[in-house]
Design an enzyme around this catalytic site. Structure first.
Site, PDB file in Angstrom:
ATOM      1  N   GLY A 109       1.046  -1.033  -0.138  1.00 37.69           N
ATOM      2  CA  GLY A 109       0.432   0.199   0.049  1.00 37.69           C
ATOM      3  C   GLY A 109       0.589   1.658   0.227  1.00 37.69           C
ATOM      4  O   GLY A 109       0.312   2.092   0.331  1.00 37.69           O
ATOM      5  N   LEU A 111       4.632   0.927  -4.295  1.00 38.76           N
ATOM      6  CA  LEU A 111       5.377  -0.197  -5.290  1.00 38.76           C
ATOM      7  C   LEU A 111       4.812  -0.581  -5.785  1.00 38.76           C
ATOM      8  O   LEU A 111       5.680  -1.921  -6.047  1.00 38.76           O
ATOM      9  CB  LEU A 111       6.355  -0.233  -4.313  1.00 38.76           C
ATOM     10  CG  LEU A 111       6.943   0.878  -3.772  1.00 38.76           C
ATOM     11  CD1 LEU A 111       8.110   0.322  -2.471  1.00 38.76           C
ATOM     12  CD2 LEU A 111       8.177   1.910  -4.482  1.00 38.76           C
ATOM     13  N   GLY A 112       3.635  -1.487  -5.897  1.00 35.66           N
ATOM     14  CA  GLY A 112       3.268  -1.921  -6.939  1.00 35.66           C
ATOM     15  C   GLY A 112       2.725  -3.305  -6.547  1.00 35.66           C
ATOM     16  O   GLY A 112       3.081  -4.017  -6.980  1.00 35.66           O
ATOM     17  N   SER A 113       2.919  -3.475  -5.325  1.00 32.93           N
ATOM     18  CA  SER A 113       3.128  -4.769  -4.574  1.00 32.93           C
ATOM     19  C   SER A 113       1.803  -6.132  -4.620  1.00 32.93           C
ATOM     20  O   SER A 113       2.138  -6.877  -5.100  1.00 32.93           O
ATOM     21  CB  SER A 113       2.955  -4.518  -2.277  1.00 32.93           C
ATOM     22  OG  SER A 113       1.735  -3.825  -2.357  1.00 32.93           O
ATOM     23  N   ALA A 132       2.870  -7.372  -8.445  1.00 34.38           N
ATOM     24  CA  ALA A 132       3.730  -8.006  -7.507  1.00 34.38           C
ATOM     25  C   ALA A 132       4.092  -9.229  -7.385  1.00 34.38           C
ATOM     26  O   ALA A 132       4.214 -10.313  -8.306  1.00 34.38           O
ATOM     27  CB  ALA A 132       5.026  -7.782  -7.308  1.00 34.38           C
ATOM     28  N   ASP A 173       0.515  -0.175 -13.691  1.00 39.31           N
ATOM     29  CA  ASP A 173       1.250  -1.505 -12.691  1.00 39.31           C
ATOM     30  C   ASP A 173       1.570  -2.685 -13.346  1.00 39.31           C
ATOM     31  O   ASP A 173       2.413  -3.437 -13.297  1.00 39.31           O
ATOM     32  CB  ASP A 173       0.375  -1.451 -11.547  1.00 39.31           C
ATOM     33  CG  ASP A 173       0.365   0.390 -10.331  1.00 39.31           C
ATOM     34  OD1 ASP A 173       0.447   0.886 -10.633  1.00 39.31           O
ATOM     35  OD2 ASP A 173       0.431  -0.058  -9.530  1.00 39.31           O
TER      36      ASP A 173
HETATM   37  C1  MEV Z   1      -0.631   3.800  -8.501  1.00 40.14           C
HETATM   38  O1  MEV Z   1       0.115   3.127  -8.746  1.00 40.14           O
HETATM   39  C2  MEV Z   1      -0.684   4.587  -9.985  1.00 40.14           C
HETATM   40  C3  MEV Z   1      -2.571   5.294 -10.066  1.00 40.14           C
HETATM   41  O2  MEV Z   1      -1.913   6.284 -11.330  1.00 40.14           O
HETATM   42  C4  MEV Z   1      -3.622   4.421 -10.064  1.00 40.14           C
HETATM   43  C5  MEV Z   1      -3.625   3.545 -12.059  1.00 40.14           C
HETATM   44  O3  MEV Z   1      -2.657   4.372 -13.024  1.00 40.14           O
HETATM   45  O4  MEV Z   1      -4.315   2.795 -11.744  1.00 40.14           O
HETATM   46  C6  MEV Z   1      -2.820   6.972  -9.138  1.00 40.14           C
END
Ligand code: MEV
Length: 313
Positions: free
Chosen positions: A99, A102-104, A107, A148
């Site tokens: 949260g 960092l794309g946890s 990943a 992501d």
């Molecule tokens: C989240 O890593 C990036 C955002 O732009 C949301 C998305 O792209 O879905 C905030």
């Protein structure tokens, strides 16, 4: 006994977050210093057992709730590769903070898809992995842009526009970035949902900001692909992007403290990365040991709960 393992990196967004949800481009890069790992081994467990030790969870796939993200990606992957759930133990671990932008989630899902494909000796192309992971992201993050899952599954710097073929960025020079964690958990769907509600009320006001972000991202792409990247010019683009994200009410006092501390300590540019309201910020630093140390120390003094130094090549 058959055993397979698969990993997947984390990610950061260099520029363009949020605007990317509204069809503008964004640039994201994999962060290999942190990763999710899934291993699958045959076992007489009387079913498909899932052990997620970081989450202190140990359960059977057949008993998982319908809202369980791990069982969702397992089910989707098995359907995609036309297999039924074997008697195995799937262990999932991750060094990517949860949260924090960092794309946890992406990943963890990616490592599971890859491990399952490897277990059944099948090959899934990055685009197929990304598509599966996106389906799960959609269930848990509202309407994600898909950036992501794309950067994590392709493991390459990407110039991403929702709904378009991905464009890889050919970086000609390495970049040293310091990622500073505010320690504040900020679920992506909350910041994205809040911005959407405000955009619905005043779309033109927000679209102008998204256009300004788009212009920054396009300049950033040109800069990254140049033979000689000017760090100060790139840092300036990061700072401009941060100014807009702050105006969009996506920053937070904790993020601002870290961003200001990094700039004061010599970072060429600094901004939040990901959804904002908490999570991580990134700072661009010259690749010099003293500079990296100074910015790292400044971040800790300003309250960072974790710092990752990463080199993007
Ligand atoms: C989240 O890593 C990036 C955002 O732009 C949301 C998305 O792209 O879905 C905030």
């Amino acid at each position: 006994m058959k055993k397979v393992e698969a990993t997947s990196p984390g990610k950061i967004i260099l520029c363009g977050e949020h605007a990317v949800v509204y069809g503008r481009p964004a640039i994201a890069v994999p962060v290999t210093d942190v990763q999710a790992q899934a291993s699958i081994k045959m076992a007489s467990t009387g079913g498909f057992r899932i052990i997620a030790s970081d989450l202190k969870r140990d359960y059977l796939l057949a008993e998982a709730g319908s809202d369980d993200p791990l069982s969702t990606i397992i089910g989707m992957t098995l359907a995609q590769i036309k297999q039924t759930a074997p008697d195995v133990i799937l262990s999932v671990t991750s060094t990517i903070p949860l949260g924090r932008g960092l794309g946890s989630g992406a990943a963890i899902s990616t490592s599971i898809v890859r491990a399952l494909a490897a277990f059944f000796e099948q090959t899934l192309a990055p685009a197929e992995v990304s598509k599966l992971v996106y389906e799960v992201e959609k269930l848990y993050h509202g309407i994600p842009s898909g950036i992501d899952n794309t950067v994590v599954a392709f493991e390459q710097p990407v110039y991403f526009v929702k709904g378009q073929a991905i464009e890889r960025i050919e970086m000609r020079q390495s970049l040293t970035l310091i990622i500073g964690d505010t320690g504040v958990v900020s679920p992506t769907y909350q910041a994205v949902g809040d911005l959407r509600r405000r955009w619905q009320v005043e779309p033109e006001f927000y679209e102008r900001y998204f256009d300004a972000i788009e212009a920054i991202v396009k300049q950033a792409k040109v800069a990254l692909e140049q033979d000689r990247l000017s760090l100060s010019a790139f840092g300036q683009l990061m700072n401009e992007n941060q100014t807009i994200l702050k105006a969009l009410q996506l920053s937070s006092p904790e993020l601002e403290r870290l961003i200001e501390a990094a700039r004061q300590a010599g970072a060429m540019g600094a901004k939040l990365s990901g959804a904002g309201w908490g999570g991580n910020m990134i700072a661009l630093v010259p690749p010099k040991k003293e500079m990296i140390e100074a910015v790292t120390q400044a971040l800790f003094e300003a309250g960072a709960t974790g710092v990752i130094v990463t080199n993007l090549d």
